[in-house]
Each structure stands twice: as structure tokens, then as C-alpha cells.
Design an enzyme around this catalytic site. Structure first.
Site, PDB file in Angstrom:
ATOM      1  CB  ALA A   6      15.112  47.916  43.124  1.00 42.50           C
ATOM      2  CD  GLU A  58      14.902  53.882  38.681  1.00 40.57           C
ATOM      3  OE1 GLU A  58      15.853  54.784  37.736  1.00 40.57           O
ATOM      4  OE2 GLU A  58      15.480  54.229  39.121  1.00 40.57           O
ATOM      5  CD  GLU A 105      15.194  55.284  43.746  1.00 38.15           C
ATOM      6  OE1 GLU A 105      15.335  53.807  42.533  1.00 38.15           O
ATOM      7  OE2 GLU A 105      14.028  56.257  42.972  1.00 38.15           O
ATOM      8  N   GLY A 147      17.627  51.823  42.138  1.00 42.15           N
ATOM      9  CA  GLY A 147      17.812  52.325  43.664  1.00 42.15           C
ATOM     10  C   GLY A 147      19.152  52.112  44.218  1.00 42.15           C
TER      11      GLY A 147
HETATM   12  N1  COA Z   1      19.253  43.146  39.057  1.00 41.69           N
HETATM   13  C1  COA Z   1      19.279  42.226  39.596  1.00 41.69           C
HETATM   14  N2  COA Z   1      20.398  41.321  38.960  1.00 41.69           N
HETATM   15  C2  COA Z   1      21.499  42.298  38.483  1.00 41.69           C
HETATM   16  C3  COA Z   1      20.996  43.326  38.918  1.00 41.69           C
HETATM   17  C4  COA Z   1      20.192  44.605  39.120  1.00 41.69           C
HETATM   18  N3  COA Z   1      19.923  46.071  39.291  1.00 41.69           N
HETATM   19  N4  COA Z   1      22.730  44.391  38.583  1.00 41.69           N
HETATM   20  C5  COA Z   1      22.867  43.124  37.208  1.00 41.69           C
HETATM   21  N5  COA Z   1      22.482  42.290  38.326  1.00 41.69           N
HETATM   22  C6  COA Z   1      22.930  40.900  37.705  1.00 41.69           C
HETATM   23  C7  COA Z   1      23.087  40.704  36.556  1.00 41.69           C
HETATM   24  O1  COA Z   1      22.193  39.545  36.475  1.00 41.69           O
HETATM   25  C8  COA Z   1      24.357  40.231  36.455  1.00 41.69           C
HETATM   26  O2  COA Z   1      23.571  37.981  37.228  1.00 41.69           O
HETATM   27  P1  COA Z   1      23.921  36.479  36.474  1.00 41.69           P
HETATM   28  O3  COA Z   1      25.600  36.935  36.545  1.00 41.69           O
HETATM   29  O4  COA Z   1      23.616  35.829  36.888  1.00 41.69           O
HETATM   30  O5  COA Z   1      23.344  36.718  34.782  1.00 41.69           O
HETATM   31  C9  COA Z   1      25.093  40.100  37.323  1.00 41.69           C
HETATM   32  O6  COA Z   1      24.192  41.074  38.109  1.00 41.69           O
HETATM   33  C10 COA Z   1      26.004  41.122  36.338  1.00 41.69           C
HETATM   34  O7  COA Z   1      25.668  41.677  35.768  1.00 41.69           O
HETATM   35  P2  COA Z   1      26.485  41.875  33.659  1.00 41.69           P
HETATM   36  O8  COA Z   1      24.699  42.650  33.687  1.00 41.69           O
HETATM   37  O9  COA Z   1      27.125  40.423  33.446  1.00 41.69           O
HETATM   38  O10 COA Z   1      27.232  42.516  34.600  1.00 41.69           O
HETATM   39  P3  COA Z   1      28.121  43.876  33.909  1.00 41.69           P
HETATM   40  O11 COA Z   1      29.384  44.593  33.919  1.00 41.69           O
HETATM   41  O12 COA Z   1      28.239  43.277  32.465  1.00 41.69           O
HETATM   42  O13 COA Z   1      27.767  45.013  33.660  1.00 41.69           O
HETATM   43  C11 COA Z   1      26.151  46.883  34.408  1.00 41.69           C
HETATM   44  C12 COA Z   1      26.502  46.167  34.625  1.00 41.69           C
HETATM   45  C13 COA Z   1      25.710  47.404  36.070  1.00 41.69           C
HETATM   46  C14 COA Z   1      25.767  47.800  33.933  1.00 41.69           C
HETATM   47  C15 COA Z   1      24.347  46.282  34.032  1.00 41.69           C
HETATM   48  O14 COA Z   1      24.391  44.806  34.928  1.00 41.69           O
HETATM   49  C16 COA Z   1      22.939  46.304  34.574  1.00 41.69           C
HETATM   50  O15 COA Z   1      23.158  47.530  33.596  1.00 41.69           O
HETATM   51  N6  COA Z   1      22.702  46.302  35.970  1.00 41.69           N
HETATM   52  C17 COA Z   1      21.310  47.226  35.406  1.00 41.69           C
HETATM   53  C18 COA Z   1      21.100  48.126  36.234  1.00 41.69           C
HETATM   54  C19 COA Z   1      19.339  48.986  36.085  1.00 41.69           C
HETATM   55  O16 COA Z   1      18.671  49.357  35.274  1.00 41.69           O
HETATM   56  N7  COA Z   1      19.121  49.182  37.695  1.00 41.69           N
HETATM   57  C20 COA Z   1      18.280  49.941  37.700  1.00 41.69           C
HETATM   58  C21 COA Z   1      17.402  48.834  37.994  1.00 41.69           C
HETATM   59  S1  COA Z   1      15.361  49.800  39.081  1.00 41.69           S
END
Ligand code: COA
Length: 260
Positions: A66, A134, A114, A111
Site C-alpha cells: 500500500a 506491516e 495481499e 498490500g
Molecule cells: N509506498 C509508497 N512508496 C513506495 C513504496 C510503498 N509501499 N515502496 C516503494 N516506494 C517508493 C519509494 O519511496 C521510492 O520513491 P522515491 O524515489 O520517490 O523516493 C521508490 O518507490 C523506489 O523505492 P526505493 O525504496 O528507493 O527502492 P529500493 O530498491 O531501495 O527498495 C523496497 C525497494 C521494496 C525494499 C523498499 O522500497 C521498501 O521497503 N518499500 C516498502 C515496502 C513495505 O513496507 N510495504 C508494505 C507497505 S504496507
């Protein structure tokens, strides 16, 4: 409805739905959830659609969760309806009367995981990583993860994954039954399509009833689920496809199903 965050492509009975926010790793913001809801309602009602493959754009992510930017702004009064809106989408995906397969092409967190769990089964690319992180954000899975993950991988594994915010790579996801097949990323969509074409080669009404019996019957007490199965079994005796399938077997030729 014109979509800005997803793409729908229809190819010979299979619809490919792709989440198209690669710069945000296809995170599910409110607009994307609304578009997916609209799209899956339309797919369920479209007789030309026989199966759906759901994936993410780019090479990094299926759906990274999400949208945390939006979650961070929610008030207590907004949070419950937000979860219910996401759950409604997942329920719509799960109850689609046509097979819906998630082709998990990278990160599937929160999400996104999910969403994959709501699909009827999952394939993955070798670089896929899945999890429900989460609790690291001070929330719990709110789009069905606490309910669907244990039903797919078992209660103990789901407990561990959710409570430790564990991440599983494609190999481990395959080992625990979270995904059914793992393919090299370049082959993921073609191989998933081949799997789906195999389904579409079988008797269409029988496929629809089997999906329904597993999906809905599986939520009933065993006795009721078995009755539900027997009712479908009885109904299929009235189809041309049953006669064709059995005649074809006895005549040692491929069946030509009509869906009647
Ligand atoms: N919501 C909003 N934005 C997200 C996102 C999310 N769930 N997951 C990634 N993004 C965005 C980042 O903020 C970033 O945006 P920006 O370039 O404007 O800063 C872009 O996507 C790229 O992500 P980044 O974190 O730079 O990539 P990465 O390869 O270093 O890491 C992940 C990838 C997936 C490990 C990391 O993005 C992450 O942990 N995301 C969240 C996962 C999460 O907790 N999901 C559950 C949400 S309930």
C-alpha cells in the site's frame, strides 16, 4: 473509465492487468485501488475474458505495498474504511469467476503480497521477494493478509512471517507453497500464459465450477462444501462438454469443448 495507474490488455481470451507505477514500485495508492476495483468488476462481467494475469510494470516490483505516503496521513477515522476499501478489492479479485493468476515479477510486500494472495494462484520470477512487513510500520496487514496467508501456507508459517516481518525469496516462497512455479524473469509472463492456456483448453463450465467449489466450498464446513461440490457435479451431467469430453476419451481423439 480511462486508467492512469494500471493497464488492461486483452489477448485471445486472457486479460493482462499491469500496475503501472514503476517509479513508486507499483505501490497501491487510493487511485490505483479504485482503478483495479473498476477493472476487476468489468473483467468479471465480460464474456470475452476467460482468465486474468495480474503483474507489475518494470523489473523490480510486482507491487511494493500500500502507498506508505498515503498511510502515513490517515487519521483513526479514515483507517478502517481504507482497510475495508482494500479488502473489497481483494474480495473482488478472489471471487472473480474466471481464473486470476498473479505473476509476481519482483517485490510483493504488504498490500502487494495481499493482492497476490487474493489471486487464485501465483507464479513468480526468480528475483521475487514476498512478505508482510506491516508490523515494522506500526500496523498490521489490513487487506486480508492475516486471513489469507495462513490459509495458503498454514497458520504457523503465517504467524512467523507476519510477526517477524519475514521476507521470502522466490525459492522459499515456492517451498512453502506461497507460489506454485518459479521462472526466469524474462520468461515469467510467457510461461504463466502457457499455464493459463492449458486451463483454457479444458471444459469451460467444469473449470468455472471447480474454481467456485474450491473458492466458496472451501469456506464452508466440510459437509456443506461436499454438498456444494456434488451439486456442481450433478449440474455438469447436463452439459454438452461432459458428453464431448467422455466421447473424445473413448474415441481416442482431442475433445472440442463448446462451453455448453
Ligand atoms: N509506498 C509508497 N512508496 C513506495 C513504496 C510503498 N509501499 N515502496 C516503494 N516506494 C517508493 C519509494 O519511496 C521510492 O520513491 P522515491 O524515489 O520517490 O523516493 C521508490 O518507490 C523506489 O523505492 P526505493 O525504496 O528507493 O527502492 P529500493 O530498491 O531501495 O527498495 C523496497 C525497494 C521494496 C525494499 C523498499 O522500497 C521498501 O521497503 N518499500 C516498502 C515496502 C513495505 O513496507 N510495504 C508494505 C507497505 S504496507
Amino acid at each position: 473509465m480511462a486508467y492512469e495507474n494500471i493497464r488492461r490488455e486483452d489477448r485471445n481470451g486472457i486479460t493482462f492487468v499491469t500496475v503501472t507505477r514503476p517509479d513508486k514500485l507499483n505501490a497501491l495508492n487510493d487511485a490505483t485501488i479504485g482503478e483495479l476495483q473498476h477493472c476487476f468488476e468489468a473483467l468479471a462481467a465480460d464474456d470475452a475474458v476467460h482468465a486474468v494475469i495480474l503483474t507489475g510494470s518494470g523489473e523490480k516490483a510486482f507491487v511494493a505495498g500500500a502507498d506508505i505516503g498515503e498511510l502515513a496521513r490517515q487519521t483513526p477515522l479514515q483507517a478502517r474504511p481504507l482497510a475495508l476499501r482494500g479488502q473489497k478489492l481483494m474480495n473482488t479479485v478472489e471471487s472473480c469467476p474466471k481464473p486470476v493468476i498473479a505473476a509476481v515479477n519482483g517485490y510483493a510486500f504488504g498490500g502487494g503480497c495481499e493482492l497476490a494472495l487474493a489471486c487464485h494462484f501465483r507464479t513468480a520470477s526468480e528475483n521475487a521477494v514476498m512478505g508482510l512487513p506491516e508490523v515494522t510500520l506500526g500496523i498490521i496487514p489490513g487487506y486480508g493478509g492475516t486471513q489469507r496467508l495462513p490459509r495458503i501456507v498454514g497458520k504457523g508459517r503465517a504467524m512467523e512471517l507476519i510477526l517477524t516481518a519475514g521476507r521470502v525469496d522466490a525459492k522459499e516462497a515456492h517451498r512453502i507453497g506461497l507460489v506454485n512455479k518459479v521462472f526466469p524473469q524474462a520468461e515469467l509472463l510467457a510461461q504463466t500464459e502457457a499455464l493459463v492456456r492449458k486451463i483454457l483448453g479444458h471444459a469451460p463450465v467444469a473449470v468455472r465450477f471447480a474454481l467456485d467449489a474450491i473458492n466458496h466450498g472451501g469456506e464452508m464446513p466440510l459437509h456443506d462444501g461436499l454438498n456444494y461440490e456434488a451439486t456442481f457435479f450433478g449440474l455438469l451431467a447436463a452439459t454438452d462438454d461432459l458428453k464431448e469430453g467422455m466421447s473424445a476419451f473413448l474415441q481416442k481423439r482431442p475433445a472440442q469443448f463448446t462451453g455448453k
